[in-house]
Design a protein around this motif. Structure first.
Motif, mmCIF file in Angstrom:
data_model
loop_
_atom_site.group_PDB
_atom_site.id
_atom_site.type_symbol
_atom_site.label_atom_id
_atom_site.label_comp_id
_atom_site.label_asym_id
_atom_site.label_seq_id
_atom_site.Cartn_x
_atom_site.Cartn_y
_atom_site.Cartn_z
ATOM 1 N N ARG A 116 -12.580 2.329 -5.078
ATOM 2 C CA ARG A 116 -12.777 1.333 -4.026
ATOM 3 C C ARG A 116 -12.693 -0.053 -4.656
ATOM 4 N N ILE A 117 -11.779 -0.861 -4.148
ATOM 5 C CA ILE A 117 -11.622 -2.215 -4.648
ATOM 6 C C ILE A 117 -11.493 -3.171 -3.461
ATOM 7 N N SER A 118 -11.921 -4.427 -3.666
ATOM 8 C CA SER A 118 -11.900 -5.387 -2.572
ATOM 9 C C SER A 118 -11.166 -6.654 -2.966
ATOM 10 N N SER A 119 -10.771 -7.401 -1.921
ATOM 11 C CA SER A 119 -10.182 -8.732 -2.074
ATOM 12 C C SER A 119 -8.921 -8.705 -2.927
ATOM 13 N N VAL A 120 -7.922 -7.954 -2.470
ATOM 14 C CA VAL A 120 -6.634 -7.902 -3.144
ATOM 15 C C VAL A 120 -5.635 -8.739 -2.353
ATOM 16 N N ALA A 121 -5.076 -9.755 -2.999
ATOM 17 C CA ALA A 121 -4.065 -10.600 -2.356
ATOM 18 C C ALA A 121 -2.695 -9.999 -2.637
ATOM 19 N N LEU A 122 -2.090 -9.415 -1.616
ATOM 20 C CA LEU A 122 -0.840 -8.682 -1.808
ATOM 21 C C LEU A 122 0.370 -9.581 -2.033
ATOM 22 N N ASP A 123 0.207 -10.883 -1.908
ATOM 23 C CA ASP A 123 1.322 -11.770 -2.227
ATOM 24 C C ASP A 123 1.143 -12.398 -3.611
ATOM 25 N N GLN A 124 0.145 -11.933 -4.348
ATOM 26 C CA GLN A 124 -0.106 -12.417 -5.705
ATOM 27 C C GLN A 124 0.138 -11.289 -6.691
ATOM 28 N N GLN A 125 1.163 -11.428 -7.529
ATOM 29 C CA GLN A 125 1.561 -10.324 -8.388
ATOM 30 C C GLN A 125 0.447 -9.879 -9.330
ATOM 31 N N GLY A 126 -0.337 -10.828 -9.861
ATOM 32 C CA GLY A 126 -1.433 -10.450 -10.750
ATOM 33 C C GLY A 126 -2.456 -9.570 -10.070
ATOM 34 N N GLU A 127 -2.731 -9.842 -8.795
ATOM 35 C CA GLU A 127 -3.700 -9.054 -8.035
ATOM 36 C C GLU A 127 -3.217 -7.626 -7.847
#
Length: 259
Positions: A116-127
């Motif tokens: 379970r992971i939170s706060s992933v910005a899918l337009d940010q490659q590092g994320e």
């Protein structure tokens, strides 16, 4: 507040809450089975934890205050890890490490089943690279929840790291349930959904919750139209599992489920 330590037979659980920033916390506990951390920390180190199966790291500090953590060294102590929960700040303890995030660990987390992971910005490659690193390193993963998916640029281009061609050697052979929540009506969101459906041969259920923020009437209509169009696209994706159910919900606020 001092840590709470509970013992039950030969198992033990540690709950640690630190509301003021600490430099380093080192955990040495050969009988520890479960560890929950909430607070502010620059670095955490695990040593001699052969029984630690469940870990939750909820860091309240920004990544700027985190020390660099080599990700392979972080995970090599976890012999029987089964369940991992990370928020954005705790994930960045190693996401910002020197050299960046590798494709996968040089060893498999063979007992790892719940992520379970939170706060992933899918337009940010590092994320997304950090999330993909965790997924690739867990071939026996059964349940995955990514909560509070977001974006900074709704019209950002597709990400090369999410292309199916880059996963020719990867199969999520045990992944049964996926729960995705957030602002997924983007190109990167569709890429990620397509990747999981294509590579999950025993998938039973994928729940996709599209969240819609406060828009005016015209913006809301435009976003709803786009979201429904993308639902049609998702339904046309190849699904490797013949028994998979893909369910959709649209929420008109940002009150996400608890991680």
């Amino acid at each position: 507040m001092p840590p709470k330590h509970k013992k039950r037979g030969r198992e033990s659980k540690l709950v640690l809450k630190l509301w003021t920033l600490k430099n380093v916390v080192e955990i040495k506990a050969p009988m520890l089975r479960s560890f929950d951390f909430i607070g502010s920390i620059q670095y955490i180190c695990f040593k001699n934890i052969p029984l630690l199966a469940k870990v939750s790291l909820i860091d309240n500090e920004s990544s700027e205050k985190s020390r660099k953590c080599e990700i392979t060294n972080f995970f090599k102590s976890f012999v029987v890890l089964e369940n991992l929960k990370l928020n954005e700040a705790s994930r960045k303890l190693f996401a910002a490490a020197a050299g960046g995030v590798p494709t996968r660990l040089p060893f498999d987390l063979k007992f790892f089943k719940y992520l379970r992971i939170s706060s992933v910005a899918l337009d940010q490659q590092g994320e997304i690279l950090c999330a993909l690193f965790l997924i690739r390193s867990c071939p026996y993963l059964e349940y995955m929840k990514i909560y509070k998916v977001c974006f900074f640029d709704e019209d950002s281009p597709a990400l090369p790291c999410l292309e199916l061609e880059g996963f020719s050697d990867v199969m999520f052979s045990h992944l049964k349930e996926v729960n995705l929540q957030g602002f997924l009506a983007t190109k990167a969101g569709m890429q990620f959904i397509k990747l999981l459906l294509d590579k999950s041969h025993v998938l039973v259920r994928m729940l996709i919750k599209f969240y819609i923020d406060d828009y005016d009437h015209c913006q809301l209509y435009e976003y709803l139209t786009k979201t429904y169009s993308l639902i049609v696209v998702v339904n046309a994706f190849r699904c490797a599992s013949p028994n998979a159910e893909v369910a959709f919900h649209i929420e008109y606020d940002s009150d996400y489920d608890d991680l």
